[in-house]
Design an enzyme around this catalytic site. Structure first.
Site: not given
Ligand code: DX5
Ligand code: ZN
Length: 217
Positions: A8, A33, A35, A37, A66, A68, A137, A175
């Site tokens: 990630s 990956h 993320d 947000m 991903h 969010m 998650m 994840d």
């Molecule tokens: C959390 C994200 C994850 C996060 C994982 O909201 O969706 O993908 O970046 O990071 P670690 O492995 O540090 O928990």
């Molecule tokens: Zn993620």
């Protein structure tokens, strides 16, 4: 069988994205990956299209994006244009999930559904044969570096059962909080893809860590 590993980028040093991308390119990692947000669905804002496009320009591996965000339908096409190969939306953010999945697939991406820690696996019963991946998650989404929620093991087992019962081809992605200790039990329970942010990017040797996560025996 070794797992797929998706580092990630949220945990990378953003002043040296180039370094992070080339490390992942050269490593045994399978996907990037990413993320996304929006500060509404989750209490944090990460990055959007310009950053994803920049990463896509240098990445030699598929981008596992991903989302969010609320209202993901609005942006599905834009994420395809930005370079996403796999697009996961949250079940909690989609009123017409079936339609959203159809859109993602119609645009030529693999479709994933992400579920929060409180969301039961059973809610996937009527969509599991239509999707390519479930993103389970194992932390509350919003931040990297959080503690793994142990109950996730039960969810992996239940999801595996559902996938077998329905002959679905969906992969199980875990994840959040994946580390050197829980990687092997997760793979044994049925995880196909491990996302790892903190564990990879705080490691003194990130590519060795990726190698270990893929096949932690
Ligand atoms: C959390 C994200 C994850 C996060 C994982 O909201 O969706 O993908 O970046 O990071 P670690 O492995 O540090 O928990
Ligand atoms: Zn993620």
């Amino acid at each position: 069988m070794p797992a797929l590993v998706a580092p990630s980028i949220l945990s990378a040093d953003f002043t040296d994205l180039n370094g992070a991308i080339s490390m992942v390119n050269k490593s045994e990692a399978d996907w990037f990956h990413l993320d996304v947000m929006d500060g509404v669905f989750v209490p944090n804002i990460s990055f959007g299209f310009p950053v994803i496009k920049a990463i896509a320009g240098k990445a030699k591996k598929p981008l596992d994006v991903h989302l969010m965000i609320v209202n993901p339908d609005k942006y599905v096409e834009e994420f395809k244009k930005a370079g996403a190969s796999i697009l996961s939306v949250h079940i909690e953010a989609c009123t017409h999930l079936h339609r959203t999945i159809q859109n993602i697939k119609h645009l030529g991406m693999k479709a994933g559904v992400a579920i929060n820690p409180h969301t039961p696996v059973s809610l996937l019963e009527d969509i599991i044969t239509n999707i390519d991946m479930v993103c389970l998650m194992s932390v509350n989404p919003g931040f990297g570096g959080q503690k793994f929620i142990e109950h996730t093991f039960n969810k992996v087992l239940r999801l595996k059962e559902l996938i077998m019962e329905t002959s679905s081809k969906a992969k199980i992605e875990v994840d959040g909080g994946v580390d050197l200790d829980n990687a092997l039990p997760l793979i044994r329970a049925g995880a196909d893809v491990l996302v790892a942010g903190n564990t990879v990017f705080t490691s003194p040797n990130p590519s060795e860590t990726i190698k270990f996560l893929k096949d932690p025996l």
